[in-house]
Structure formats: structure tokens, C-alpha cells
Enzyme design. Structure first.
Site, PDB file in Angstrom:
ATOM      1  N   CYS A  56       2.903  -2.104   8.879  1.00  0.00           N
ATOM      2  CA  CYS A  56       2.156  -3.282   8.419  1.00  0.00           C
ATOM      3  C   CYS A  56       0.940  -2.864   7.589  1.00  0.00           C
ATOM      4  O   CYS A  56       0.041  -2.198   8.095  1.00  0.00           O
ATOM      5  CB  CYS A  56       1.777  -4.115   9.638  1.00  0.00           C
ATOM      6  SG  CYS A  56       0.301  -5.091   9.484  1.00  0.00           S
ATOM      7  N   CYS A  59      -2.491  -4.160   8.615  1.00  0.00           N
ATOM      8  CA  CYS A  59      -3.045  -3.429   9.754  1.00  0.00           C
ATOM      9  C   CYS A  59      -3.793  -2.203   9.266  1.00  0.00           C
ATOM     10  O   CYS A  59      -4.864  -1.866   9.767  1.00  0.00           O
ATOM     11  CB  CYS A  59      -1.936  -2.993  10.706  1.00  0.00           C
ATOM     12  SG  CYS A  59      -0.947  -4.351  11.327  1.00  0.00           S
TER      13      CYS A  59
END
Ligand code: NAG
Ligand code: NAG
Length: 438
Positions: A56, A59
């Protein structure tokens, strides 16, 4: 433990030891947590945890902020521990925290989970950590404490009086809404004389330099009232804030302005601020007012380019919006616009019915394709895969719509947050998912 061992091993070389300590201290503020955390934590621990997935990109963007948050809380001696957990590896932990998208920021305190949904900035997250990590209701026992709190908070919700059933309602509202705002208690003599309280106990809301006393007959349920009124009447809005404002049920009059505020933008902003302040009595029940410097969220909502500077009223309950029918230059124009929205003479556009949702999906796909176009030459295979993914997503969506089961968002929520789609569409999706689970 490992850190100390490593240090002892190289103890002979002091320089190396210092270097190791320095390198380690950067990450020591944030602890990596796995499923064993469920067993090892103690009831009194307070943890702020970021759940991420290795693939991700949002993230990864959050990583430096997360380290700063960890280091700042540590240096302040905060009781809040900071951790992170790979939700794809520590699935039991992620399941317990009901992680549905990445990154997810949650606080664990006395066995209760609190979800952070504000902007992913150091200040936003630190404020959340202080607020939720501290007492549920903060006692303002002196005039000095009261004045200090007023200088620091835009919004204050204060309980005044002795223990009562209203206090019970206040505490239960705080348990839920502490993720958004601070809750206080004070005795009558701590509040300024101008705050008129017809009777005690009472709940007072201070904002915009004025106060509102809660009245169950007029304002309804206490928790809903606080939730509805927890933003300043006029504020600078980013897409996170706008999304959160949807839960208040109010419409939002937004001035779209240029970053850095050119003269024309300055005028548009002032006009909204003036109406917000001078006509608060008339409109604040139905509207919030503000300005946005980034119009991406609104572009996604309108599914078109937007003129900046300009005005728009958005109904976040149904993704609808209203545009002024005439060029809006004066206060009177703006008031006419608000009245038109309220009495229904100005037609709502957009919305979240099936056709609008399909249009929005196509719009998002188009925007994404435009975004990745420059990359086609560099990585044609990846671009094709992405395009294929979007087409199949659209097909799946249409299929589900036709079957009258528009539930595709729930299933795809975790997969499409990898920065592929625009942040605005991700947020909208998140919102729909959240609504569904309410
Ligand atoms: C507390 O909340 C309940 C349920 O919402 C409501 O019926 C009751 O009147 C409230 N009590 C006070 C004192 O506001
Ligand atoms: C805003 O949306 C809600 C939910 O669909 C709806 O009930 C309300 O009437 C809308 N407000 C306006 C002014 O259109």
C-alpha cells in the site's frame, strides 16, 4: 532487547555503538506488533497503532509521519505507546481491530478501539492521541484552566453541574465522540457571567466566540446535537474535513479558492465568512460555511472541472450539490442562493443513485487513465493491466447494479486503495462503505 544486545556486542568500539544507538532510536519509537500483541498487552496500556499492507503506497507515505508521532509522544512522556502492524501478516490482530482499509489508524485504550479518520498529518494524529489517550471528560477546576482551554480549542463542550441523568448522557456521548472533539466539566463559577444558564445541570457548547446552551426540546438528542455542532461555523476545509462534515447532516457552502488566495479568491472567501458570521442565526441550523484551496474532492463530486474561485453547496448525505443560478458577486446573491437551496427552487444535481454512481465510476476510471497515460510508454504492461482492472471493475459494478445489489464497494475497498484511484474517489468509496455498515 535486541537493541541492547547489539550495542553490547560492539561495545569495544564506542563510535559504532553510538551509531547503532542512533540508528535504532529512530525506529524504537514505533514498535512492530504481531498477533502475539493480543496476549502481551495489559489492560492499562494505551496503544496507537497503524495497520498497513506491504503493497500500500498510502501506507508508505505515512511512514515518516508515523515516526515523528512516535518520537514526539515519547519525548513528551505520553502514556500512549505507538505501534504498527502488517495487517496482511498479523491477521488475528487486524480482525480484532476490524481493519477494512489501509492505512488504518486506531487507538486501543482500556479494551476499547477508537478509529482515527482525520487528516494523516503529524498534528492531526498527535491531537487525536492526546485527546483520546487522556481523560474522557476533562475537569476545568479553575478559571485559569478554563481560560487556558478556551485559548487552545475552537470547540468546547462543557458539562456544568452535579451528577445527574444528563451527566450520564453526556458521558456516553463523550465515549463515542471523543474521537472528534474534547469534553469538559466545570462548576458554574468557573464559566464567565455572560454564559447564561437558566438551570443546572446544563451542557454548554462554546464556539465561534459565542456559547450555546443545550435544550433537549429544541436540539433533540444530546449526542446528535454535539455531533451536528462539532465544527466551527466557518472554517478552512480539506477533503478529510468535508467528508467528516457529512455526518453532521448539514449542508456545506464552500468557497473554492486558489491556493495563496489571489485577490478574487480573497473576495469570495470573505463573502462566505461575512454571511456565515452575520447571518448565523438564520442559516447555521442548516449550513456550515468554509473555503477549500484544493478542489479535487469537489471535482470528483461534480464529475467535471470546476471554476475557481466559485461557490458551491454540497449535500454530503447524498453526494448532491447545488450551483448558484446566477453569477454570485454580492452578499444578496449569496443569500438568495442559500434560500433557493433551502426552499427547493434551486435544483439539486449529482447524488448517489445508481446512474450517478456508474457515471462516477467511469469518471474515476477516465481520470485514472489520464493520470497513468504518461506512464504507458515506460511501463505499457502495467498500464494495460490497470486499464483491464478498471474495465472489469466497471463491468462487475454494472452487473451488480443490475442485480440491484450495489455492494461492490465492500469487497473492493481493500484492493483499490493502493493509490491507483484518486484519493477523492477512495474517500467517497470509504464513506459509502461506512454508511452501509452503520
Ligand atoms: C438522556 O437520554 C435519554 C435517551 O436519549 C433521554 O430520553 C433522556 O431524556 C435524556 N436525559 C436528559 C436529562 O437529558
Ligand atoms: C440532502 O440529502 C438528504 C439525504 O438524501 C436529504 O434528505 C435532504 O433533503 C437533502 N437536502 C437538500 C437540501 O436537498
Amino acid at each position: 532487547m535486541l537493541i541492547v544486545d547489539a550495542c553490547i556486542l560492539v561495545y569495544v568500539d564506542v563510535d559504532v555503538c553510538v551509531a547503532v544507538l542512533l540508528a535504532v532510536s529512530v525506529s524504537a519509537f514505533v514498535e512492530e506488533l504481531d498477533d502475539s500483541f493480543i496476549e502481551t498487552r495489559t489492560a492499562d496500556d494505551i496503544w496507537l497503532i497503524k495497520f498497513y499492507a506491504p503493497w500500500c503506497s498510502f501506507c508508505k507515505q505515512l511512514d515518516p509521519v508515523w515516526h515523528q508521532v512516535g518520537s514526539e509522544l515519547k519525548s513528551l512522556g505520553s502514556p500512549v505507546n505507538v505501534g504498527k502492524s502488517d495487517a496482511t501478516a498479523s491477521t488475528a490482530l487486524a480482525r480484532e481491530f476490524r481493519v477494512r482499509g489501509y492505512p488504518a489508524i486506531l487507538m486501543w485504550k482500556k479494551g476499547v478501539m477508537y478509529n482515527y479518520s482525520g487528516p494523516r498529518t503529524k498534528d492531526g494524529i498527535l491531537d487525536f492521541a492526546h485527546r483520546v489517550g487522556g481523560p474522557l471528560v476533562r475537569s476545568l477546576s479553575s478559571l485559569k484552566l478554563f481560560q487556558h482551554a478556551v485559548s487552545r480549542h475552537d470547540i468546547m463542550v462543557i458539562y456544568v453541574g452535579a451528577t445527574s441523568s444528563l451527566k450520564g448522557n453526556f458521558t456516553s456521548a463523550a465515549e463515542e465522540l471523543i474521537v472528534y472533539t474534547y469534553f469538559f466539566s466545570a462548576s458554574r463559577d468557573v464559566l464567565p457571567k455572560v454564559v447564561s444558564l437558566p438551570s443546572l445541570p446544563a451542557v454548554v457548547l462554546l464556539k465561534d466566540g459565542t456559547f450555546h446552551t443545550y435544550n433537549e426540546e429544541v436540539d433533540g438528542d444530546l449526542k446528535s446535537w454535539i455531533n451536528r455542532e462539532r465544527f466551527p461555523n466557518f472554517l478552512k476545509i480539506d477533503s478529510y474535513t468535508l467528508y467528516a462534515m457529512g455526518e453532521t447532516g448539514k449542508l456545506v457552502l464552500v468557497a473554492l479558492v486558489k491556493r495563496g488566495l489571489c485577490e478574487k479568491s480573497q473576495r469570495v472567501k470573505h463573502l462566505v465568512e461575512k454571511v456565515a458570521t452575520e447571518h448565523r442565526e438564520t442559516y447555521s441550523r442548516s449550513f456550515y460555511f468554509g473555503f477549500m484551496e484544493d478542489s479535487d474532492y469537489i471535482k470528483g463530486l461534480v464529475m467535471d472541472d470546476v471554476i475557481v474561485p466559485s461557490f458551491i453547496v454540497v449535500n454530503l448525505s447524498n453526494d448532491g450539490y447545488f450551483l448558484p443560478p446566477v453569477v454570485t458577486e454580492t452578499e444578496l446573491h449569496l443569500l438568495d442562493f442559500l434560500d433557493g437551496v433551502l426552499n427547493g427552487s434551486i435544483q439539486a444535481q449529482g447524488g448517489n443513485d445508481i446512474t450517478q454512481r456508474i457515471r462516477r465510476l467511469i469518471f474515476d476510471a477516465k481520470t485514472t487513465l489520464q493520470l497513468i497515460q504518461p506512464k504507458v510508454r515506460e511501463a505499457p504492461l502495467l498500464a494495460c493491466l490497470l486499464a483491464g482492472f478498471l474495465v472489469s471493475l466497471t463491468a462487475l459494478f454494472c452487473y451488480l447494479c443490475l442485480r440491484k445489489r450495489p455492494a461492490v464497494y465492500d469487497d473492493d475497498d481493500d484492493n483499490d486503495q493502493d493509490g491507483v484511484l484518486l484519493a477523492s474517489s477512495v474517500q467517497r468509496r470509504k464513506k459509502q462503505t461506512d454508511k452501509k455498515s452503520d
